[in-house]
Design a protein around this motif. Structure first.
Motif, PDB file in Angstrom:
ATOM      1  N   UNK A  82      72.960  29.695  72.039  1.00 47.50           N
ATOM      2  CA  UNK A  82      71.882  30.433  71.379  1.00 47.50           C
ATOM      3  C   UNK A  82      71.403  31.581  72.265  1.00 47.50           C
ATOM      4  N   UNK A  83      71.226  31.336  73.548  1.00 46.38           N
ATOM      5  CA  UNK A  83      70.801  32.399  74.470  1.00 46.38           C
ATOM      6  C   UNK A  83      71.878  33.478  74.580  1.00 46.38           C
ATOM      7  N   UNK A  84      73.157  33.068  74.598  1.00 48.78           N
ATOM      8  CA  UNK A  84      74.249  34.049  74.662  1.00 48.78           C
ATOM      9  C   UNK A  84      74.284  34.902  73.394  1.00 48.78           C
ATOM     10  N   UNK A  85      74.089  34.280  72.239  1.00 50.70           N
ATOM     11  CA  UNK A  85      74.052  35.032  70.976  1.00 50.70           C
ATOM     12  C   UNK A  85      72.857  35.982  70.958  1.00 50.70           C
ATOM     13  N   UNK A  86      71.702  35.514  71.426  1.00 50.24           N
ATOM     14  CA  UNK A  86      70.520  36.372  71.481  1.00 50.24           C
ATOM     15  C   UNK A  86      70.748  37.576  72.382  1.00 50.24           C
ATOM     16  N   UNK A  87      71.481  37.399  73.478  1.00 56.57           N
ATOM     17  CA  UNK A  87      71.778  38.518  74.374  1.00 56.57           C
ATOM     18  C   UNK A  87      72.618  39.572  73.668  1.00 56.57           C
ATOM     19  N   UNK A  88      73.525  39.147  72.799  1.00 57.26           N
ATOM     20  CA  UNK A  88      74.373  40.090  72.062  1.00 57.26           C
ATOM     21  C   UNK A  88      73.571  40.814  70.986  1.00 57.26           C
ATOM     22  N   UNK A  90      70.203  41.005  70.706  1.00 51.55           N
ATOM     23  CA  UNK A  90      68.846  41.376  71.120  1.00 51.55           C
ATOM     24  C   UNK A  90      67.808  40.742  70.193  1.00 51.55           C
ATOM     25  N   UNK A  91      68.143  39.573  69.698  1.00 48.99           N
ATOM     26  CA  UNK A  91      67.262  38.873  68.768  1.00 48.99           C
ATOM     27  C   UNK A  91      66.781  37.566  69.344  1.00 48.99           C
ATOM     28  N   UNK A  92      66.323  36.695  68.434  1.00 52.86           N
ATOM     29  CA  UNK A  92      65.828  35.392  68.865  1.00 52.86           C
ATOM     30  C   UNK A  92      66.239  34.270  67.915  1.00 52.86           C
ATOM     31  N   UNK A  93      67.204  34.541  67.041  1.00 54.09           N
ATOM     32  CA  UNK A  93      67.638  33.538  66.063  1.00 54.09           C
ATOM     33  C   UNK A  93      68.832  32.727  66.540  1.00 54.09           C
TER      34      UNK A  93
END
Length: 129
Positions: A82-88, A90-93
């Motif tokens: 989830x944190x890796x996806x958020x880094x890509x 720039x979100x929080x989902x």
């Protein structure tokens, strides 16, 4: 799936690379996009322990955070996807609703080599409502 949370990648691994010249890293791509390295901050357990050198690396391989040197016993790494996806994004989902591709990537220079990266017990888990 949509609504997924607490998405994690867990795996056991051991490695033997030329310290600082060769190593291994994890990369992630979302929704058919290009791959980007997963940051050390998104790893718990065994984390990246060095960087690749700038001595004859492959294109884009210099200075990457990697697992390098020797780790002869299996250790566990957990990736907060989830944190890796958020880094890509720039979100929080997190990763919910995205197509996620993972890459286990080895980088070698043109000099010495060793036996490489050995993976076991790879699992992706998530809480789905």
């Amino acid at each position: 799936p949509a609504g997924a949370r607490d998405v994690r990648l867990t795996f056991a691994h051991r490695w033997r690379f030329e310290r600082g010249g060769d190593g291994a890293l994890l990369a992630l791509a979302l929704d058919g996009g290009s791959y980007g390295s997963i940051a050390n901050a998104q790893l718990t357990g065994a984390a990246y322990n060095g960087r690749t050198s700038d001595f004859c690396p492959p294109t884009g391989g210099a200075g990457q955070s990697v697992f390098t040197g020797a780790q002869d016993a299996f250790v566990t790494t957990v990736v907060d996807l989830d944190a890796a996806c958020d880094a890509v994004t720039s979100g929080s989902a997190g990763c919910a609703g995205h197509t996620v591709r993972l890459a286990f990537t080895a980088i070698t220079d043109c000099w010495d080599e060793d036996t490489g990266w050995f993976l076991d017990d790879v699992a992706v888990t998530a809480c789905v409502p």
